[in-house]
Design a protein around this motif. Structure first.
Motif, PDB file in Angstrom:
ATOM      1  N   GLN A  34       9.197   7.529   6.572  1.00 43.93           N
ATOM      2  CA  GLN A  34       7.795   7.608   6.756  1.00 43.93           C
ATOM      3  C   GLN A  34       6.904   6.628   6.047  1.00 43.93           C
ATOM      4  O   GLN A  34       5.915   6.025   6.432  1.00 43.93           O
ATOM      5  N   ILE A  35       7.434   6.061   4.881  1.00 38.83           N
ATOM      6  CA  ILE A  35       6.834   5.088   4.284  1.00 38.83           C
ATOM      7  C   ILE A  35       6.888   3.860   4.736  1.00 38.83           C
ATOM      8  O   ILE A  35       5.826   3.225   5.163  1.00 38.83           O
ATOM      9  N   ALA A  36       8.018   3.511   5.505  1.00 34.52           N
ATOM     10  CA  ALA A  36       8.198   2.170   6.316  1.00 34.52           C
ATOM     11  C   ALA A  36       7.350   2.081   7.567  1.00 34.52           C
ATOM     12  O   ALA A  36       6.623   1.143   8.031  1.00 34.52           O
ATOM     13  N   SER A  37       7.131   3.319   8.228  1.00 32.94           N
ATOM     14  CA  SER A  37       6.227   3.294   9.238  1.00 32.94           C
ATOM     15  C   SER A  37       4.848   3.042   8.992  1.00 32.94           C
ATOM     16  O   SER A  37       4.024   2.641   9.638  1.00 32.94           O
ATOM     17  N   GLY A  38       4.566   3.277   7.691  1.00 34.54           N
ATOM     18  CA  GLY A  38       3.074   3.017   7.395  1.00 34.54           C
ATOM     19  C   GLY A  38       2.817   1.764   6.890  1.00 34.54           C
ATOM     20  O   GLY A  38       1.634   1.424   6.688  1.00 34.54           O
ATOM     21  N   ILE A  39       3.758   0.638   6.534  1.00 40.35           N
ATOM     22  CA  ILE A  39       3.750  -0.681   6.259  1.00 40.35           C
ATOM     23  C   ILE A  39       3.293  -1.338   7.301  1.00 40.35           C
ATOM     24  O   ILE A  39       3.796  -1.195   8.586  1.00 40.35           O
ATOM     25  N   ASP A  40       2.551  -2.430   7.133  1.00 36.12           N
ATOM     26  CA  ASP A  40       1.918  -3.384   8.226  1.00 36.12           C
ATOM     27  C   ASP A  40       2.882  -4.152   8.515  1.00 36.12           C
ATOM     28  O   ASP A  40       2.810  -5.420   8.276  1.00 36.12           O
ATOM     29  N   SER A  41       3.941  -3.743   9.349  1.00 38.45           N
ATOM     30  CA  SER A  41       5.052  -4.615   9.527  1.00 38.45           C
ATOM     31  C   SER A  41       5.611  -3.837  11.036  1.00 38.45           C
ATOM     32  O   SER A  41       5.782  -2.790  11.234  1.00 38.45           O
ATOM     33  N   SER A  42       6.197  -4.691  12.025  1.00 39.16           N
ATOM     34  CA  SER A  42       6.960  -4.224  12.936  1.00 39.16           C
ATOM     35  C   SER A  42       8.319  -3.640  12.805  1.00 39.16           C
ATOM     36  O   SER A  42       8.886  -3.004  13.691  1.00 39.16           O
ATOM     37  N   SER A  43       8.742  -4.758  11.850  1.00 38.13           N
ATOM     38  CA  SER A  43      10.247  -4.154  11.497  1.00 38.13           C
ATOM     39  C   SER A  43      10.502  -4.421  10.005  1.00 38.13           C
ATOM     40  O   SER A  43      11.160  -5.476   9.554  1.00 38.13           O
ATOM     41  N   PRO A  44       9.960  -3.338   9.299  1.00 35.51           N
ATOM     42  CA  PRO A  44      10.160  -3.457   7.843  1.00 35.51           C
ATOM     43  C   PRO A  44      11.763  -3.220   7.518  1.00 35.51           C
ATOM     44  O   PRO A  44      12.490  -2.707   8.293  1.00 35.51           O
ATOM     45  N   ASP A  45      12.113  -3.971   6.492  1.00 34.83           N
ATOM     46  CA  ASP A  45      13.447  -4.093   6.079  1.00 34.83           C
ATOM     47  C   ASP A  45      13.811  -2.835   4.945  1.00 34.83           C
ATOM     48  O   ASP A  45      13.278  -2.620   3.815  1.00 34.83           O
ATOM     49  N   ILE A  46      14.360  -1.687   5.599  1.00 36.19           N
ATOM     50  CA  ILE A  46      14.499  -0.337   4.924  1.00 36.19           C
ATOM     51  C   ILE A  46      15.422  -0.215   3.614  1.00 36.19           C
ATOM     52  O   ILE A  46      14.970   0.155   2.656  1.00 36.19           O
TER      53      ILE A  46
ATOM     54  N   ARG B  95       0.862  -1.364  -0.019  1.00 33.49           N
ATOM     55  CA  ARG B  95      -0.115   0.165  -0.017  1.00 33.49           C
ATOM     56  C   ARG B  95       0.914   1.248   0.103  1.00 33.49           C
ATOM     57  O   ARG B  95       0.433   2.262   0.550  1.00 33.49           O
ATOM     58  N   ILE B  96       1.842   1.123  -0.804  1.00 30.74           N
ATOM     59  CA  ILE B  96       2.914   2.276  -0.957  1.00 30.74           C
ATOM     60  C   ILE B  96       2.115   3.573  -1.362  1.00 30.74           C
ATOM     61  O   ILE B  96       2.220   4.734  -0.580  1.00 30.74           O
ATOM     62  N   ALA B  97       1.267   3.450  -2.315  1.00 32.17           N
ATOM     63  CA  ALA B  97       0.848   4.741  -2.895  1.00 32.17           C
ATOM     64  C   ALA B  97      -0.328   5.354  -1.816  1.00 32.17           C
ATOM     65  O   ALA B  97      -0.261   6.524  -1.646  1.00 32.17           O
ATOM     66  N   ASP B  98      -0.922   4.383  -0.987  1.00 33.68           N
ATOM     67  CA  ASP B  98      -1.957   4.863  -0.035  1.00 33.68           C
ATOM     68  C   ASP B  98      -1.196   5.660   1.252  1.00 33.68           C
ATOM     69  O   ASP B  98      -1.498   6.557   1.810  1.00 33.68           O
ATOM     70  N   ILE B  99       0.183   5.299   1.461  1.00 33.21           N
ATOM     71  CA  ILE B  99       0.730   5.705   2.578  1.00 33.21           C
ATOM     72  C   ILE B  99       1.250   6.888   2.260  1.00 33.21           C
ATOM     73  O   ILE B  99       0.971   8.068   2.943  1.00 33.21           O
ATOM     74  N   ILE B 100       1.552   7.153   0.901  1.00 37.94           N
ATOM     75  CA  ILE B 100       1.965   8.613   0.428  1.00 37.94           C
ATOM     76  C   ILE B 100       1.032   9.525   0.445  1.00 37.94           C
ATOM     77  O   ILE B 100       0.854  10.576   0.703  1.00 37.94           O
ATOM     78  N   TYR B 101      -0.061   9.046  -0.006  1.00 34.95           N
ATOM     79  CA  TYR B 101      -1.408   9.659  -0.411  1.00 34.95           C
ATOM     80  C   TYR B 101      -1.858  10.345   1.130  1.00 34.95           C
ATOM     81  O   TYR B 101      -2.461  11.425   1.150  1.00 34.95           O
ATOM     82  N   SER B 102      -1.777   9.406   1.988  1.00 32.14           N
ATOM     83  CA  SER B 102      -2.283   9.885   3.486  1.00 32.14           C
ATOM     84  C   SER B 102      -1.528  10.957   4.093  1.00 32.14           C
ATOM     85  O   SER B 102      -2.216  11.745   5.006  1.00 32.14           O
TER      86      SER B 102
END
Length: 353
Positions: A52-64, A36-43
């Motif tokens: 900021q994109i990583a913090s919006g991803i549904d994961s406790s530890s996204p791989d940056i 949902r990268i487009a949705d995260i940016i849009y929000s």
């Protein structure tokens, strides 16, 4: 070898590498939709940082670092924008939306998300590996991959059926805007209209909304209409278009006939003739018309759709005007008219007299 010939060989090699890895683009696109990268940016109402994109991803530890590499690829394809924002002590990269990524918003009224999900689903990718096999042996690629034709498979797999219906509904919404604008008064003179293969009824609902005088009938297989929501002015009817089609002043079919062989199409069209209640009635077909030397925005997609039909359907194909003319004449339609609209298919009006 002459320098010019050497250069041509190198160019040929580079192009084959590009074709070989073209699947990477669709997998990166699927990844963007799943995260949902487009949705995260849009929000955020504007360009944002990687963190900021990583913090919006549904994961406790996204791989940056992985995310950065995916974004680099998507930016290169103009799906997202990238620009450097200088700050004290250095700077940071901001990522924004483009006209392309606006089509990847899950909650947008017009979105291609369900189609991206469906076309890149492992179940629908598997038959593509059988292309060579069906050329050698005949048969259908979907059947060779899964042991069923696509419609039977949907009947037996509710999750797949929902994915398929969502994809068809999203394209119906997109096409409807173009059809209503491009078809102008085409719906004006009829009292009733059947949408054959209308899925969950989104298309006929929009037609009735724009033309409230029309009594709308959404007609599809029983397991399809079973999941259809209520639409004002529309009744849902389950059945089989190869047996009988409900009576109406006109018949509407969007992306139905391209799923079937000529013999099947003639049978469907003959049933359409029987269902039309008055001689002034018509069949409105929304389907691709292949043009050999055309050069518009959707040409490459039309050619891709032809192979898509070969892989996913039983005898389905995209047709030239000459092939459409032959089909309609054999089904008993004496006249037709093709109306071009700015999207993948055209409108083909077929008349009884």
């Amino acid at each position: 070898m002459e320098p010019q010939e050497t250069l041509a060989m190198v160019q040929g090699q580079a192009e084959i590498w590009q074709h070989m890895f073209s699947f990477v683009d669709s997998m990166a696109l699927k990844c963007a939709v799943e995260l949902r990268i487009a949705d995260i940016i849009y929000s955020h109402s504007g360009p944002i940082t990687l963190s900021q994109i990583a913090s919006g991803i549904d994961s406790s530890s996204p791989d940056i670092p992985y995310l950065a590499r995916i974004m680099r690829s998507l930016v290169r394809k103009n799906i997202f924008t990238e620009h450097h924002h200088p700050v004290e002590g250095g700077g940071e990269t901001l990522y924004g939306l483009t006209q392309m990524s606006k089509w990847l918003l899950h909650e947008a009224e017009l979105s291609l998300v369900p189609m991206v999900i469906m076309q890149n689903h492992p179940l629908l990718l598997a038959p593509w590996h059988c292309l060579g096999q069906i050329i050698k042996e005949g048969g259908t690629a979907f059947n060779k991959a899964h042991g069923y034709e696509v419609w039977d498979f949907a009947l037996k797999n509710p999750d797949f059926n929902n994915i398929f219906n969502d994809a068809m509904a999203c394209t119906a919404k997109i096409m409807m805007r173009v059809i209503v604008a491009g078809y102008k008064d085409g719906f004006g003179s009829m009292g009733s209209l059947v949408d054959v293969g209308g899925g969950t009824g989104g298309m006929i609902a929009e037609i009735v909304k724009a033309h409230p005088h029309i009594k709308g009938i959404n007609f599809d297989l029983p397991h399809v209409v079973a999941t259809a929501p209520l639409h004002e002015g529309v009744s849902h009817v389950g059945g089989d278009m190869f047996d009988v089609i409900p009576n109406a002043d006109a018949i509407f079919m969007k992306w139905v006939l391209h799923d079937w062989s000529d013999e099947h199409c003639i049978k469907i069209l003959k049933n359409c003739r029987k269902a039309i209640q008055q001689k002034s009635g018509k069949v409105i077909i929304v389907d691709i018309v292949v043009e050999k030397d055309s050069n518009d925005l959707f040409d490459e997609i039309r050619m891709a759709f032809d192979l898509l039909m070969m892989v996913h359907t039983t005898g389905g194909k995209e047709r030239t005007e000459l092939e459409w003319k032959k089909l309609l004449e054999e089904a008993g339609f004496t006249r037709y008219k093709i109306i071009k609209i700015p999207t993948i298919p055209s409108i083909i009006e077929a008349y009884l007299e």
